[in-house]
Scaffold this active site. Structure first.
Site, PDB file in Angstrom:
ATOM      1  N   ASN A  14       0.811  -1.219   0.000  1.00 48.92           N
ATOM      2  CA  ASN A  14       0.000   0.000   0.000  1.00 48.92           C
ATOM      3  C   ASN A  14       0.848   1.274   0.000  1.00 48.92           C
ATOM      4  O   ASN A  14       0.322   2.364  -0.231  1.00 48.92           O
ATOM      5  CB  ASN A  14      -0.932   0.016   1.222  1.00 48.92           C
ATOM      6  CG  ASN A  14      -0.176  -0.010   2.532  1.00 48.92           C
ATOM      7  OD1 ASN A  14       0.470  -1.014   2.841  1.00 48.92           O
ATOM      8  ND2 ASN A  14      -0.239   1.062   3.305  1.00 48.92           N
ATOM      9  N   ARG A  37      -2.887  -4.790   5.299  1.00 55.72           N
ATOM     10  CA  ARG A  37      -3.875  -5.040   6.349  1.00 55.72           C
ATOM     11  C   ARG A  37      -4.825  -3.874   6.567  1.00 55.72           C
ATOM     12  O   ARG A  37      -5.932  -4.050   7.055  1.00 55.72           O
ATOM     13  CB  ARG A  37      -3.166  -5.376   7.657  1.00 55.72           C
ATOM     14  CG  ARG A  37      -2.278  -4.283   8.207  1.00 55.72           C
ATOM     15  CD  ARG A  37      -1.575  -4.729   9.466  1.00 55.72           C
ATOM     16  NE  ARG A  37      -0.706  -3.686  10.012  1.00 55.72           N
ATOM     17  CZ  ARG A  37       0.000  -3.817  11.135  1.00 55.72           C
ATOM     18  NH1 ARG A  37      -0.066  -4.937  11.818  1.00 55.72           N
ATOM     19  NH2 ARG A  37       0.768  -2.827  11.554  1.00 55.72           N
ATOM     20  N   SER A 139      17.770  -7.077   3.348  1.00 53.39           N
ATOM     21  CA  SER A 139      18.550  -5.847   3.521  1.00 53.39           C
ATOM     22  C   SER A 139      20.023  -6.196   3.585  1.00 53.39           C
ATOM     23  O   SER A 139      20.390  -7.290   4.050  1.00 53.39           O
ATOM     24  CB  SER A 139      18.142  -5.132   4.813  1.00 53.39           C
ATOM     25  OG  SER A 139      19.028  -4.067   5.101  1.00 53.39           O
ATOM     26  N   TYR A 160      16.287  -5.358  14.087  1.00 50.56           N
ATOM     27  CA  TYR A 160      16.106  -5.370  12.637  1.00 50.56           C
ATOM     28  C   TYR A 160      17.175  -6.188  11.910  1.00 50.56           C
ATOM     29  O   TYR A 160      16.836  -7.090  11.123  1.00 50.56           O
ATOM     30  CB  TYR A 160      16.096  -3.943  12.112  1.00 50.56           C
ATOM     31  CG  TYR A 160      15.893  -3.850  10.611  1.00 50.56           C
ATOM     32  CD1 TYR A 160      14.662  -4.166  10.053  1.00 50.56           C
ATOM     33  CD2 TYR A 160      16.931  -3.448   9.777  1.00 50.56           C
ATOM     34  CE1 TYR A 160      14.467  -4.083   8.679  1.00 50.56           C
ATOM     35  CE2 TYR A 160      16.742  -3.364   8.403  1.00 50.56           C
ATOM     36  CZ  TYR A 160      15.514  -3.685   7.863  1.00 50.56           C
ATOM     37  OH  TYR A 160      15.340  -3.605   6.499  1.00 50.56           O
ATOM     38  N   VAL A 193      16.452   3.311   1.213  1.00 46.76           N
ATOM     39  CA  VAL A 193      15.388   4.036   0.518  1.00 46.76           C
ATOM     40  C   VAL A 193      14.665   4.970   1.483  1.00 46.76           C
ATOM     41  O   VAL A 193      14.427   4.623   2.645  1.00 46.76           O
ATOM     42  CB  VAL A 193      14.384   3.036  -0.091  1.00 46.76           C
ATOM     43  CG1 VAL A 193      13.217   3.766  -0.746  1.00 46.76           C
ATOM     44  CG2 VAL A 193      15.088   2.142  -1.103  1.00 46.76           C
TER      45      VAL A 193
END
Length: 237
Positions: A14, A37, A139, A160, A193
C-alpha cells in the site's frame, strides 16, 4: 518469462517500496494483488495503481495472522509471483544491551515468520504456475560479512539486522527444499530508501529500491535461484 496473464502478490504494497514494486510489475503487464492489512490504505493504493493503468486488486492481508493469510490464499485463483515485502524496523533504539525483547520478537514475527506464513500458504498456487517466482525483500544489514568487515556496516540494530539475517537463512532452506522444482526464490536488497520506516532519511527513491525485486520477479526460466543481491550485484552472506 512471459507476463501474459501473470498474477503477482506483493505484501505491504500500500506504500513505499512495496507500492513501487507493485507499480513496476503492473507496468510490465502483470495483474497485481496489493497485499495490506489497512483497508483504507489498501484501496487507496489500488485506485492509484488503476489510475496509472495497472490491473490491480486488493488483498486483505495481515502477515502476522494465520487466518488472514489463509483467507488471502483462498481468495486467489492463481499466483505466479510472490514478493514478500512487508516488514518492520522495530524503531530507532536497538542497542543489544537496551532493546526490549518484545521489540526483537515483533521484528521477527513480521520479517521472518510473516514470510514463512505467507510463502507456505501461497505455495500450492505457485506450484501450479509455469514460471513461479518468489522474492523476499531483505537488507544489506542482514549480511554477517558486511557487519563484521570493519566497513560501513550501518547502525547497531539488534532487532532489525538479525531479523534480516534470520530471513536470509530461512530463504536458503527454502531454496534447498525447492531445488527440484521450477520455483525460483531470491533475496533482494532495496538499499537505503527514503520511506516512513526510516523517517525518510534514505537517499534512494522507492523506484530505485524496487528495481532489484522487480528484476528477480521477472527472471527468465534459466535465471538464478538462491541469490542475495542488490543493484550492484551479489551481497556477501
Amino acid at each position: 518469462m512471459s507476463e501474459e496473464s501473470t498474477t503477482a502478490l506483493v505484501t505491504g504494497a500500500n506504500k513505499g517500496i512495496g507500492y513501487a514494486i507493485a507499480a513496476g510489475l503492473g507496468a510490465q503487464g502483470m495483474r497485481v494483488g496489493v497485499g495490506a492489512r489497512d483497508d483504507a490504505r489498501r484501496e487507496e493504493a489500488v485506485e492509484k495503481l488503476r489510475a496509472a493503468g495497472v490491473d490491480a486488486f486488493g488483498v486483505p492481508l495481515d502477515v502476522t495472522d494465520d487466518a488472514s493469510v489463509a483467507a488471502a490464499a483462498a481468495s486467489l485463483d492463481r499466483l505466479d509471483v510472490l514478493v514478500n515485502n512487508a516488514g518492520v524496523t522495530g524503531g530507532a533504539e536497538q542497542l543489544p544491551t537496551q532493546v526490549a525483547i518484545d521489540t526483537m520478537r515483533a521484528a521477527v514475527e513480521v520479517n521472518v515468520y510473516g514470510v514463512v506464513r505467507v510463502t507456505n500458504a501461497m505455495l500450492p498456487l505457485l506450484r501450479r504456475s509455469a514460471h513461479p517466482r518468489i522474492v523476499n525483500v531483505s537488507s544489506g544489514v542482514g549480511s554477517l560479512a558486511r557487519q563484521t568487515s570493519g566497513g560501513d556496516t550501518g547502525p547497531i540494530a539488534a532487532a532489525y539486522s538479525p531479523s534480516k539475517t534470520f530471513l536470509n537463512a530461512v530463504t536458503v532452506q527454502y531454496v534447498k527444499e525447492l531445488a527440484d522444482t521450477n520455483i525460483k526464490i531470491n533475496l533482494a536488497c532495496p538499499g537505503f530508501v527514503a520511506t516512513d520506516l526510516n523517517g525518510f532519511r534514505g537517499h534512494r527513491t522507492t523506484e530505485q529500491g524496487a528495481a532489484t525485486a522487480i528484476r528477480l520477479a521477472t527472471l527468465p526460466d534459466d535465471g538464478p535461484t538462491g541469490g542475495y543481491v542488490e543493484d550492484a550485484g551479489t551481497i556477501p552472506w
